[in-house]
Design a protein around this motif. Structure first.
Motif, PDB file in Angstrom:
ATOM      1  N   HIS A   1       3.901   0.435   2.515  1.00  0.00           N
ATOM      2  CA  HIS A   1       3.458  -0.215   3.752  1.00  0.00           C
ATOM      3  C   HIS A   1       2.999  -1.626   3.436  1.00  0.00           C
ATOM      4  CE1 HIS A   1      -0.432  -0.801   6.253  1.00  0.00           C
ATOM      5  NE2 HIS A   1       0.572  -1.171   7.041  1.00  0.00           N
TER       6      HIS A   1
ATOM      7  N   TYR B   1      -3.643   0.848  -2.970  1.00  0.00           N
ATOM      8  CA  TYR B   1      -3.662  -0.253  -2.012  1.00  0.00           C
ATOM      9  C   TYR B   1      -3.677  -1.591  -2.756  1.00  0.00           C
ATOM     10  CZ  TYR B   1      -8.734  -0.600  -2.786  1.00  0.00           C
ATOM     11  OH  TYR B   1      -9.974  -0.763  -3.346  1.00  0.00           O
TER      12      TYR B   1
ATOM     13  N   GLN C   1       1.844  11.973   1.912  1.00  0.00           N
ATOM     14  CA  GLN C   1       1.712  12.896   3.034  1.00  0.00           C
ATOM     15  C   GLN C   1       2.291  14.246   2.658  1.00  0.00           C
ATOM     16  OE1 GLN C   1       3.960  12.091   6.676  1.00  0.00           O
ATOM     17  NE2 GLN C   1       2.267  12.870   7.922  1.00  0.00           N
TER      18      GLN C   1
ATOM     19  N   TYR D   1      -1.529   8.943  15.161  1.00  0.00           N
ATOM     20  CA  TYR D   1      -2.689   8.928  14.291  1.00  0.00           C
ATOM     21  C   TYR D   1      -3.553   7.703  14.581  1.00  0.00           C
ATOM     22  CZ  TYR D   1      -0.118  12.261  11.337  1.00  0.00           C
ATOM     23  OH  TYR D   1       0.571  13.346  10.850  1.00  0.00           O
TER      24      TYR D   1
ATOM     25  N   GLY E   1      -7.035   9.959  11.144  1.00  0.00           N
ATOM     26  CA  GLY E   1      -7.367  11.162  11.882  1.00  0.00           C
ATOM     27  C   GLY E   1      -6.298  12.208  11.642  1.00  0.00           C
TER      28      GLY E   1
ATOM     29  N   GLY F   1      10.847   3.836   4.711  1.00  0.00           N
ATOM     30  CA  GLY F   1      11.360   5.062   5.298  1.00  0.00           C
ATOM     31  C   GLY F   1      10.818   6.342   4.682  1.00  0.00           C
TER      32      GLY F   1
ATOM     33  N   VAL G   1      -4.163   7.375   1.600  1.00  0.00           N
ATOM     34  CA  VAL G   1      -3.784   6.238   0.778  1.00  0.00           C
ATOM     35  C   VAL G   1      -3.997   6.586  -0.683  1.00  0.00           C
ATOM     36  CG1 VAL G   1      -6.063   5.155   1.137  1.00  0.00           C
ATOM     37  CG2 VAL G   1      -4.104   3.764   0.390  1.00  0.00           C
TER      38      VAL G   1
ATOM     39  N   GLN H   1       0.051  17.616   7.233  1.00  0.00           N
ATOM     40  CA  GLN H   1      -1.194  16.883   7.032  1.00  0.00           C
ATOM     41  C   GLN H   1      -1.025  15.410   7.365  1.00  0.00           C
ATOM     42  OE1 GLN H   1      -2.994  17.517   3.199  1.00  0.00           O
ATOM     43  NE2 GLN H   1      -2.504  19.704   3.187  1.00  0.00           N
ATOM     44  N   ALA H   2      -2.160  14.771   7.625  1.00  0.00           N
ATOM     45  CA  ALA H   2      -2.144  13.326   7.806  1.00  0.00           C
ATOM     46  C   ALA H   2      -1.963  12.646   6.450  1.00  0.00           C
ATOM     47  CB  ALA H   2      -3.449  12.871   8.447  1.00  0.00           C
ATOM     48  N   PRO H   3      -1.434  11.443   6.459  1.00  0.00           N
ATOM     49  CA  PRO H   3      -1.285  10.709   5.186  1.00  0.00           C
ATOM     50  C   PRO H   3      -2.643  10.345   4.599  1.00  0.00           C
ATOM     51  CG  PRO H   3       0.097   9.767   6.916  1.00  0.00           C
ATOM     52  CD  PRO H   3      -0.843  10.727   7.583  1.00  0.00           C
TER      53      PRO H   3
ATOM     54  N   TYR I   1       5.044   6.935   1.260  1.00  0.00           N
ATOM     55  CA  TYR I   1       5.443   5.782   2.067  1.00  0.00           C
ATOM     56  C   TYR I   1       4.807   4.508   1.544  1.00  0.00           C
ATOM     57  CZ  TYR I   1       6.798   9.311   5.533  1.00  0.00           C
ATOM     58  OH  TYR I   1       7.370  10.377   6.176  1.00  0.00           O
TER      59      TYR I   1
ATOM     60  N   PHE J   1       6.367   0.084   7.646  1.00  0.00           N
ATOM     61  CA  PHE J   1       6.434   1.189   6.691  1.00  0.00           C
ATOM     62  C   PHE J   1       7.834   1.284   6.120  1.00  0.00           C
ATOM     63  CE2 PHE J   1       2.516   3.511   6.820  1.00  0.00           C
ATOM     64  CZ  PHE J   1       1.984   3.342   8.081  1.00  0.00           C
TER      65      PHE J   1
ATOM     66  N   HIS K   1       0.857  -1.185   0.000  1.00  0.00           N
ATOM     67  CA  HIS K   1       0.000   0.000   0.000  1.00  0.00           C
ATOM     68  C   HIS K   1       0.891   1.233   0.000  1.00  0.00           C
ATOM     69  CE1 HIS K   1      -2.483  -3.262   1.314  1.00  0.00           C
ATOM     70  NE2 HIS K   1      -1.925  -3.277   2.531  1.00  0.00           N
TER      71      HIS K   1
ATOM     72  N   TYR L   1       1.077   5.604   0.531  1.00  0.00           N
ATOM     73  CA  TYR L   1       0.461   6.776   1.137  1.00  0.00           C
ATOM     74  C   TYR L   1       1.207   8.032   0.710  1.00  0.00           C
ATOM     75  CZ  TYR L   1      -1.276   2.978   3.971  1.00  0.00           C
ATOM     76  OH  TYR L   1      -1.832   1.791   4.366  1.00  0.00           O
TER      77      TYR L   1
END
Lengths: 108, 120
Positions: free
Chosen positions: A88, A48, A37, B95, B111, A101, A45, A41-43, A86, A99, A33, A35
């Motif tokens: 995963h 996947y 970022q 998170y 989140g 790096g 997806v 901010q939050a990552p 990233y 994850f 998967h 992501y």
């Protein structure tokens, strides 16, 4: 434990294709998967299960997985694609998430 | 789409404890696993823990095993991470994440995170 290896950075000109690799032993046997970022901010997806795109993710994002390398390709790169990416996987041998790096994508 | 809101972060001394909470905007089916991931300042993402849909099965990173406990309250769509014996290296943004399906699946909904600082 299972290790995922990503190059720290990739630079690409607008309109070109960025390829971000994720190396792992026999990674083709795992579901990978990806992501994105952006700073502060939050990552989210973007790919996947190797190559599926969630709704709302442009077709410019594509994934593949073969041998010891999984790849996220971003075609027709735009300035808004800048950020950290990233990979995963789930390591089922020890039941833990892993994850890579992270790779920082810079649009020139 | 469900939204997740973390709370409970803050400044704590080494050896101290914190309980992170994650409130979902709507009921999350027991078909979905939940997870916590963290990010140290200026560093990459790290998986911390996952829990199955029923809550019966839990999984932890080696670095937190024996110190952190993940749990879920499905009827109240709340999720938790109890963190004990905190260390400086536990500092970061935590998170709460809903998986795509099973506990081992991709991390679908994130989140915005809550910040934990472990320092004397």
């Amino acid at each position: 434990s299972y290790v995922l290896t990503q190059a720290p950075s990739v630079s690409v000109a607008p309109g070109q294709t960025a390829r971000i690799t994720c190396g792992g032993s026999n990674i083709e046997k795992k579901s990978v998967h990806w992501y994105q970022q952006k700073p502060g901010q939050a990552p989210i997806v973007v790919v996947y299960d190797d190559y599926y795109r969630p709704s709302g993710i442009p077709e410019r994002f594509s994934g593949s997985n073969s041998g010891n390398t999984a790849t996220l390709a971003i075609s027709r790169v735009e300035a808004g694609d800048e950020g950290d990416y990233y990979c995963h996987v789930w390591d089922s041998s020890v039941d833990q998430g892993v994850f890579g790096g992270g790779t920082k994508v810079t649009v020139l | 789409e469900v939204q997740l809101l973390e709370s409970g972060g803050g400044l704590v001394q080494p050896g101290g404890s914190l309980r992170l909470s994650c409130a979902a905007s709507e009921f999350i089916s027991t078909s979905f696993g939940m997870a916590w991931a963290r990010q140290a300042p200026g560093k990459g993402l790290q998986w911390v823990s996952s829990i199955s849909g029923s809550g019966a099965k839990t999984y932890y990173a080696d670095s937190v095993k024996g110190r952190f406990t993940i749990s879920r309250d499905n009827p109240n769509h709340m999720f938790y991470l109890q963190m004990n014996n905190l260390r400086a290296e536990d500092t970061g943004v935590y998170y709460c994440v809903k998986t795509g399906s099973f506990y081992y699946h991709y991390l679908d909904v994130w989140g915005k995170g809550t910040t934990v600082t472990v320092s004397s």
